[in-house]
Write a protein that holds these residues in place. Structure first.
Motif, short mmCIF file in Angstrom:
data_model
loop_
_atom_site.label_atom_id
_atom_site.label_comp_id
_atom_site.label_asym_id
_atom_site.label_seq_id
_atom_site.Cartn_x
_atom_site.Cartn_y
_atom_site.Cartn_z
N THR A 108 0.84 -1.22 0.00
CA THR A 108 0.00 0.00 0.00
C THR A 108 0.87 1.26 0.00
O THR A 108 0.44 2.32 -0.45
CB THR A 108 -0.98 0.04 1.20
OG1 THR A 108 -0.22 0.11 2.42
CG2 THR A 108 -1.87 -1.17 1.25
N LEU B 203 1.51 2.74 -3.49
CA LEU B 203 0.40 3.30 -4.27
C LEU B 203 0.61 4.78 -4.60
O LEU B 203 0.10 5.27 -5.61
CB LEU B 203 -0.92 3.13 -3.50
CG LEU B 203 -1.48 1.71 -3.41
CD1 LEU B 203 -2.63 1.65 -2.40
CD2 LEU B 203 -1.96 1.22 -4.78
N ARG C 93 -3.74 1.98 -9.15
CA ARG C 93 -4.33 1.59 -7.86
C ARG C 93 -4.47 0.07 -7.74
O ARG C 93 -5.06 -0.40 -6.76
CB ARG C 93 -5.73 2.23 -7.66
CG ARG C 93 -5.85 3.70 -7.95
CD ARG C 93 -5.41 4.61 -6.83
NE ARG C 93 -5.77 4.14 -5.49
CZ ARG C 93 -5.18 4.54 -4.38
NH1 ARG C 93 -4.17 5.39 -4.42
NH2 ARG C 93 -5.57 4.10 -3.21
N LEU D 38 -3.68 -2.97 -6.45
CA LEU D 38 -2.83 -3.37 -5.32
C LEU D 38 -2.24 -4.78 -5.52
O LEU D 38 -1.11 -5.04 -5.10
CB LEU D 38 -3.64 -3.30 -4.02
CG LEU D 38 -2.84 -3.44 -2.73
CD1 LEU D 38 -1.72 -2.42 -2.62
CD2 LEU D 38 -3.77 -3.34 -1.52
N ARG E 239 0.60 -4.28 -7.84
CA ARG E 239 1.65 -3.55 -7.10
C ARG E 239 2.41 -4.52 -6.19
O ARG E 239 3.62 -4.46 -6.06
CB ARG E 239 1.01 -2.48 -6.21
CG ARG E 239 0.54 -1.25 -6.94
CD ARG E 239 1.64 -0.23 -6.99
NE ARG E 239 1.18 1.06 -7.47
CZ ARG E 239 2.01 1.98 -7.92
NH1 ARG E 239 3.32 1.77 -7.97
NH2 ARG E 239 1.55 3.14 -8.35
#
Ligand code: NAD
Length: 355
Positions: A164, A167, A221, A223, A226
């Motif tokens: 997170t 982000l 965004r 996740l 990511r």
């Protein structure tokens, strides 16, 4: 110099040495940092954060409560010793007994520099894909000259990866920092001291980064994607820790140090050119990458780098064309280990293409 992975008394025997870092990885892991600091015995913590991490730094400060002794928010790229001296004064004044770094490679570098001077343990919470958090290497700059040292005592005791925290990276930094990580994996595949461990880390890292980075770029965004790039960057950092880097890192260090260039962006623009230059001389690395990526590795990396909306060529960063031959000469004078033998003409030609 002897190949560091072969035993000094018997070159037929390979030596593999890992860095003893505890790693936590997953969404919400930031909340585990106070416990991890307690685990290393910290009672008076200095938090080193970059301004970009001010929101998670505020959360972490609140969670640490009275165990937070001080904060220092001035970490800079390439770890200038003047900045370290100022941070060290804060450590001393507040009797800090541990440091937590929250940010990119610059925050992690400063925390390592504080450990080097005081012996206090570090916990690293990276917010980019740079990989420094799992290496025992510290690069520092004094009067514009960068020197590097390697010592297992410099590595963070614990690394906490929370996807997170990535982000907030804008599109450009996401792409270039991802390619910076990929460069560690690619060069590990042609390193003279590669082992089956580094080969496995590097191929898995390259696959994760090349597959998930386009997903992240199409939805910053996302996740899940990511998290996958971050896991790939973790493995890439381990490659950097375990193997000797070649021409790509040497060019990035030489150009970055001479012209004070942005770290990740420079890596991103050089990588396809160095792969094109070196892979024909490193057929095993090429085969592994082709198998892991399912496609021509140079083409896919060139495509990713071409998607950067910022600087894509050395000239965009203000590097003067007439300096390229001099850079090539310095590289050829004291080359890092590289699969293709280097000469000034061919390295200048590579730099001209990147320019
Ligand atoms: P960085 O830490 O300088 O960060 C780049 C910029 O991005 C900064 O302005 C920072 O504030 C911002 N930023 C960081 N995380 C962000 C986020 N999540 N959201 C928004 N903005 C964010 O750059 P870097 O590429 O992470 O690290 C480069 C430094 O790390 C260099 O000094 C390099 O030499 C060092 N490094 C060292 C090693 C090693 O093993 N010693 C390995 C890799 C990199």
């Amino acid at each position: 110099m002897a190949d560091p992975t072969t035993h000094p008394d018997d070159p037929r025997v390979m030596v593999h040495e890992g860095v003893a870092t505890r790693v936590l990885i997953g969404s919400g892991a930031l909340r585990r940092v106070p416990d991890e600091l307690a685990r290393v015995g910290a009672e008076r913590v200095i938090l080193v954060a970059t301004r970009s991490a001010s929101a998670p730094a505020a959360d972490l400060s609140a969670a640490l409560g009275s165990r937070l002794a001080a904060r220092f928010d001035e970490a800079q790229v390439h770890t200038p010793v003047e900045v370290t001296d100022r941070a060290l004064a804060v450590v001393t004044a507040h009797h800090a007994d541990a440091v937590v770094a929250l940010g990119g490679g610059s925050a992690v570098g400063l925390a390592k520099a504080l450990t080097a001077r005081t012996g206090i343990p570090q916990v690293a919470v990276p917010t980019t894909y740079a990989g420094s958090e799992v290496t025992p290497v510290l690069g520092e700059t004094r009067g514009g000259v960068k020197t590097t040292r390697r010592d297992p005592a410099l590595a963070p005791r614990t690394v906490v990866y929370d996807p997170t925290l990535t982000l907030s990276m804008p599109r450009g930094l996401t792409l270039t920092s991802g390619l910076n990580a990929l460069a560690h994996a690619v060069e590990a595949l042609w390193a003279p001291d590669r082992t089956p461990v580094s080969d496995a880390l590097a191929t898995e890292s390259a696959k994760a980064i090349v597959e998930a980075l386009p997903q992240v770029l199409s939805d910053l965004r996302d996740l899940t994607a990511r998290a996958r790039v971050q896991a790939g960057a973790w493995l890439a950092g381990m490659c950097l820790a375990q193997t000797r880097m070649g021409l790509h890192h040497q060019l990035a260090h030489t150009l970055g140090g001479s012209f004070d260039l942005p770290h990740a962006e420079l890596h991103a623009m050089l990588l396809p050119h160095v792969m094109d230059f070196d892979l024909p001389a490193a057929p095993d690395a090429e085969r592994r990458l082709e198998r892991a990526l399912g496609t021509d590795p140079v083409r896919v990396v060139r495509g990713l780098a071409a998607g950067h909306e910022g600087a894509r060529r050395l000239r965009d960063l203000g590097v003067p064309r007439d300096a390229l031959a001099g850079v090539a000469a310095r590289v050829v004078d004291a080359p890092y280990p590289n699969p293709r033998p280097l000469d000034v003409e061919s390295v200048t030609a590579l730099l001209e293409r990147a320019w």
